[in-house]
Scaffold this motif. Structure first.
Motif, PDB file in Angstrom:
ATOM      1  N   ASN A  49       9.569 -21.321-104.220  1.00 15.23           N
ATOM      2  CA  ASN A  49       8.786 -22.062-105.210  1.00 15.23           C
ATOM      3  C   ASN A  49       9.394 -23.429-105.500  1.00 15.23           C
ATOM      4  OD1 ASN A  49       7.952 -22.881-108.094  1.00 15.23           O
ATOM      5  ND2 ASN A  49       9.960 -21.960-108.419  1.00 15.23           N
ATOM      6  N   SER A 104       7.578 -27.005-104.855  1.00 11.88           N
ATOM      7  CA  SER A 104       7.356 -27.906-105.990  1.00 11.88           C
ATOM      8  C   SER A 104       8.000 -29.267-105.721  1.00 11.88           C
ATOM      9  CB  SER A 104       7.907 -27.296-107.281  1.00 11.88           C
ATOM     10  OG  SER A 104       9.321 -27.303-107.310  1.00 11.88           O
ATOM     11  N   SER A 115       6.052 -31.906-103.564  1.00  9.54           N
ATOM     12  CA  SER A 115       4.948 -32.657-104.171  1.00  9.54           C
ATOM     13  C   SER A 115       5.317 -34.118-104.403  1.00  9.54           C
ATOM     14  CB  SER A 115       4.527 -32.017-105.501  1.00  9.54           C
ATOM     15  OG  SER A 115       5.545 -32.159-106.473  1.00  9.54           O
ATOM     16  N   SER A 138       1.004 -27.262-106.072  1.00 10.57           N
ATOM     17  CA  SER A 138       2.219 -27.941-106.508  1.00 10.57           C
ATOM     18  C   SER A 138       1.872 -29.220-107.264  1.00 10.57           C
ATOM     19  CB  SER A 138       3.084 -28.268-105.285  1.00 10.57           C
ATOM     20  OG  SER A 138       4.287 -28.895-105.666  1.00 10.57           O
ATOM     21  N   GLY A 182       2.892 -24.290-109.643  1.00 13.23           N
ATOM     22  CA  GLY A 182       4.276 -24.639-109.913  1.00 13.23           C
ATOM     23  C   GLY A 182       4.499 -26.131-109.921  1.00 13.23           C
ATOM     24  N   GLY A 183       5.632 -26.513-110.473  1.00 16.63           N
ATOM     25  CA  GLY A 183       5.990 -27.922-110.492  1.00 16.63           C
ATOM     26  C   GLY A 183       7.377 -28.107-111.067  1.00 16.63           C
ATOM     27  N   HIS A 184       7.973 -29.233-110.743  1.00 19.22           N
ATOM     28  CA  HIS A 184       9.286 -29.595-111.274  1.00 19.22           C
ATOM     29  C   HIS A 184       9.107 -30.592-112.409  1.00 19.22           C
ATOM     30  CE1 HIS A 184      12.720 -32.533-111.272  1.00 19.22           C
ATOM     31  NE2 HIS A 184      13.391 -31.402-111.441  1.00 19.22           N
ATOM     32  N   GLY A 235       5.892 -28.999-113.887  1.00 18.67           N
ATOM     33  CA  GLY A 235       5.859 -27.638-114.417  1.00 18.67           C
ATOM     34  C   GLY A 235       5.032 -27.554-115.680  1.00 18.67           C
ATOM     35  N   ALA A 295       1.443 -27.642-114.627  1.00 17.96           N
ATOM     36  CA  ALA A 295       1.025 -26.370-114.026  1.00 17.96           C
ATOM     37  C   ALA A 295       0.626 -25.368-115.103  1.00 17.96           C
ATOM     38  CB  ALA A 295       2.150 -25.807-113.161  1.00 17.96           C
TER      39      ALA A 295
END
Length: 257
Positions: free
Chosen positions: A25, A29, A32, A123, A170-172, A176, A179
């Motif tokens: 994950n 992420s 992206s 993402s 998901g995402g950072h 995030g 998301a």
């Protein structure tokens, strides 16, 4: 880069042998941050991961990125390892969309990674290097909904209609946050298809979002992953399960480690 160590260790193990996990994950992420719009244009077709890597190498020098690239600019370096192993090379990439609007203070981008088993990982990009992106971050601290968050809902509702199979979001960092927000305020039929939402050290929300019916519906699906001295991931209110990981760097730098 710890993610590179993981790829060298597990890149020969397919998802059928070892299921998609939290580190996978984080990798998707992170990807992206690649400017897929520069490579293909917005929502232009579906592509093999190796095809993406080859086209990127035609336009950029990996050596320059290794020596001088910032955190977000170094994301393509993962592709070099990913295309050489069995774990990720069958993943398809598509449905990229990006929108940077200085007037509306909106910095948004998202892309879909289609896993071999039919699950789709959507993402959401975190904060980029633009002033607009950072300005929107400050808006998150006192606004229930930013322009980027609105775009995240629209993107998810639109893309989910053309995708088959279950969804992982998901995402950072801000990705995030987007998301979770997109999932909370998406159509109910889409909520039912979401099996997990990963928030990788992203900020939380104001109470009116946390207490909304939509957020409460998706709460059991949220998995937040934060470093042991997280700063960004502890901003505002973040409900749901949290996993704390050990980082080898200190302070705010753990956010990008």
């Amino acid at each position: 880069m710890v993610l590179m160590d993981y790829l060298k260790w597990r890149n020969d193990v397919t998802f059928s042998v070892s299921a998609f996990n939290e580190v996978d994950n984080v990798i998707l992420s992170y990807l992206s941050y690649i400017d897929f719009g520069e490579l293909y244009g917005t929502q232009d077709g579906i592509h093999d991961l190796e095809e993406v890597f080859c086209l990127f190498c035609q336009k950029h020098s990996l050596e320059d990125i290794r020596e001088n690239g910032s955190f977000t600019q170094r994301a393509p370096l993962l592709l070099e390892e990913m295309v050489n192993g069995d774990r990720f090379k069958k993943i398809k990439v598509g449905y990229y969309y990006g929108d940077l609007d200085k007037e509306k203070v909106k910095q948004f981008a998202a892309v879909v990674f289609m896993l071999p088993d039919g699950v789709n990982y959507i993402s959401f990009r975190g904060t980029d290097s633009t002033i607009t992106g950072w300005k929107e971050n400050f808006f998150i601290s006192y606004m229930s909904e930013t322009e980027g968050a609105k775009e995240a809902i629209c993107y998810l509702n639109k893309i989910a209609k053309v995708l088959k199979g279950d969804l992982i979001l998901g995402g950072h960092s801000k990705g995030g946050n987007f998301a979770i927000y997109a999932a909370a305020f998406s159509d109910d039929s889409i909520k039912n298809r979401i099996i997990r939402i990963y928030n990788n050290d992203g900020p939380g929300f104001r109470d009116e979002v946390i207490n909304s019916n939509g957020y409460q519906m998706i709460l059991p699906k949220i998995q937040s992953i934060i470093p042991q001295t997280s700063i960004i991931g502890q901003l505002l209110s973040n409900k749901g399960k949290q996993k704390v990981i050990c980082s080898k760097v200190n302070g705010i730098f753990q956010h990008d480690a």
